[in-house]
Motif scaffolding. Sequence first.
Motif, PDB file in Angstrom:
ATOM      1  N   THR A 159      36.553  39.182  60.806  1.00 16.19           N
ATOM      2  CA  THR A 159      36.983  40.385  60.079  1.00 16.19           C
ATOM      3  C   THR A 159      37.849  41.261  60.972  1.00 16.19           C
ATOM      4  O   THR A 159      38.922  41.724  60.583  1.00 16.19           O
ATOM      5  CB  THR A 159      35.736  41.171  59.623  1.00 16.19           C
ATOM      6  OG1 THR A 159      34.936  40.317  58.821  1.00 16.19           O
ATOM      7  CG2 THR A 159      36.134  42.408  58.825  1.00 16.19           C
ATOM      8  N   ALA A 163      34.351  35.646  55.708  1.00 13.86           N
ATOM      9  CA  ALA A 163      35.149  36.743  56.259  1.00 13.86           C
ATOM     10  C   ALA A 163      36.391  37.004  55.422  1.00 13.86           C
ATOM     11  O   ALA A 163      37.150  37.929  55.700  1.00 13.86           O
ATOM     12  CB  ALA A 163      35.542  36.438  57.705  1.00 13.86           C
ATOM     13  N   ALA A 192      37.919  40.363  53.932  1.00 14.59           N
ATOM     14  CA  ALA A 192      38.677  41.338  54.727  1.00 14.59           C
ATOM     15  C   ALA A 192      40.173  41.271  54.424  1.00 14.59           C
ATOM     16  O   ALA A 192      40.928  42.148  54.838  1.00 14.59           O
ATOM     17  CB  ALA A 192      38.438  41.086  56.217  1.00 14.59           C
TER      18      ALA A 192
END
Lengths: 332, 472
Positions: B391, B407, B410
């Motif tokens: 991230t 992730a 993000a």
Amino acid sequence: MSTQSRATARSGETLPDVADSARAARQLDRLKGRSSWRQRLELSFLLGPALILFVGFVILPIAVAVYYSIYKWNGFGPLKDVIGFANYKRAFSDSLFIRAIEHNVIIAVLSLVIQLPLSIAIALLINRKMRGRGFLRLVVFAPYVLSAAVTAVTWSLMLQPGGFVDQLFKNAGAGSWVHAWLGDTHIVLYTIFVVASWQYMGFGIVLLLAGLQGIPGELREAAALDGATPWQTTRMVILPLLGPTIRIWIFLSMIGSLQLFDLPWIMTNGGPAGASTTMATYLIDKGIHSYEYGYASAVSVILFVFCFIFALVYQRFALRRDTQGSLTRMAG
Amino acid sequence: MTSRTKRTTALRSTRSRQLAAISVVAIAALGLAACSSSKKTGSGTSATPTSNSSSTASTPSQAAPSGSSSAGGGQLNGGNPVTLTWWHNANTDPGKSAFQKVADDFHAAHPNITIKVQPFQNEDIKTKIPIALQGTPPDIFQQWGGGALAQQIQSGKLADITQYTQSWIGDLGKGAAGWAVDGKQYGVPYDYHVVGFWYRTDLFQKAGISAPPTTLDELIADVGKLKAAGIAPIALGGKDKWPDAFYWENFILKECPQNTIVSSLDAKKLSDPCFVKAGDDLKKLIDSKPFNDGFLSTSAQQGAGSSAGLLANGKAAMELQGDWEMAVIPPLTSDKDVASKMGFFPFPSVDGGQGTPGAALGGGDGFSCSTKAPDACAAFLQYLTSVPVETQLIQANAVTIPSNGNATSAISDPTLKKVLSYLQGVTYNQLYFDQYMTAAIGNAINDAVSNFMAGQGTSQGLADSVAKAASQ
């Protein structure tokens, strides 16, 4: 030059004398012992570093390249796959490598036919006493100072479609002359030759200028007194005396042409479709990009042999007279 | 920005520009240099990055993850202090600082593990790694997987980290298999890539194209419309060769089913007729003359005259490139809104193609470990690919599409979100052929397609190039 060789020839007549005294001196040295030791020490001290560098960075790498070249080896792990001369055979059966050799030869011939006369003409021109001579010499030499990478990138930008060169042609009313300078397989090699000439001619011209400086003004005056026209003076007096310099120029230019690498590598990667591949770009591509270190070594050995043979033959037949007296040889 | 450009350029450009020193004996000299240079890099310059780091590490937010992921029980490297050298190709910011911070944070969590960061320019690292593997390799180094990885393993200097990664490698999805050979994990990817067409929505509009093409015929029709509107339809960086190969490989993915492709590539012989058909498709596209003027000498990513630069400046309408394009383009133009003008569509299908639905061309970036302290190296890679760190890397613009699926939230750019959702729908992401095969075969493929683009060779010759290179 020629006066020098005549001098050596004359001294040859008195050779027995000299030899006798030399022999005597050597005997004396041997008796003393000490001074010969000192001589050796001096020699090894002075030659040592150069010898180590030469062996370490020239002789040894060549030997290692020869050794690698008999293996099929991707650069990793142990050398174990001996394939003898197969790498060499492969090189000479690869049409791209043959074309690469042709490209090198084309560049070499063009250098001789176009660069050399042009360089001589410019050198003769800026050797005359005239206003702005220093500036002209500077302009001529300036491109040589740039690194090849800078030259290549700058020219790539100027030669790109719609770039400076294209605009220049268009503004001069010659828009139909515009080509894909680097993107056309029929043109790209000649484009690179032009860029190479732009970069390297300055060096050759300075070399020739130095040669011209060495020609005594009296000869020119004498020729003029004898009623020779300027053209006759140039052809019969200046050019023959410039001979040694021209022969060195040819030598450097040929070796440079055979090893041409940086300009095509940066400007075209040897492309498009191999149209500007040279032996050197070919070998780097095979080594670094294809992980074929064994094969690339073989190609590097071939390139070395080409250059070496050329150097030897040229040395033997063209440069011998020029270097006589300046090279030491083994006695006997 | 620049760093990212470089880094991403990185992924795909073994072959671009840059001169290596050359003499008759260059190859041999390189071999000799191997033993000495690798040692030198190990200790020589490493002081600089570490001292830089203290500033970067202390200033930014402390929100950074610190102990998020220590590798299960027990002390790394038996609790003994060890210094690991990390070679990566993010040699400019923001990637450089972002990676430095990761190294510093890891050290803070594991005081006995010190990581010395050594960023290299991408072209340098590509030549340095094979040479270092002949001597003393760095402990953690850039790895793109595939055939080159398999070749590097022959050096015996790469660590099999399967036992350390098996508990968490699943988080990185199926793509992680690209960093495994014979079921053994030799590396870990930290981001993934996928190739598709990037296009200028404004130019499409100008040419009266309402929706991106979905078939080859539509694409060719759109090429005609764009030309009629005076716009160069497709930008192509033919000088670098790999962008050429993207076309042929994508046509293969449309013509041939997955098992045919994989088995043929593994057998190093593309004998199925579908491979020849892919060449015919490419010929059909080339014959519509869709590419920018002088595409054979156009580079992919360098400057405004490159194919990416043409797209960035509205001089061409499309380019077949990876997701990294969104990072490459902005620095090449003064247009601040360029990102909002970009759209993405998958490679168009072909009539009667037998390709596996959901197949795409792609790859990724990762790292391998050498045999010194593989447990610590693996723990570091686990940390690097953990959700908080990925991230952080996405937010720092050092990663486009993270390997860790958790992730991906993000990612904020709307176009990249579209690319992401396309990638998530991909069932079979074929690694670029030049990376999948050994370097020699990969290079031969790129050369063959590049020649084909210049009008030389036949569809059959393209398919034969693999077997021909394999026989040498």
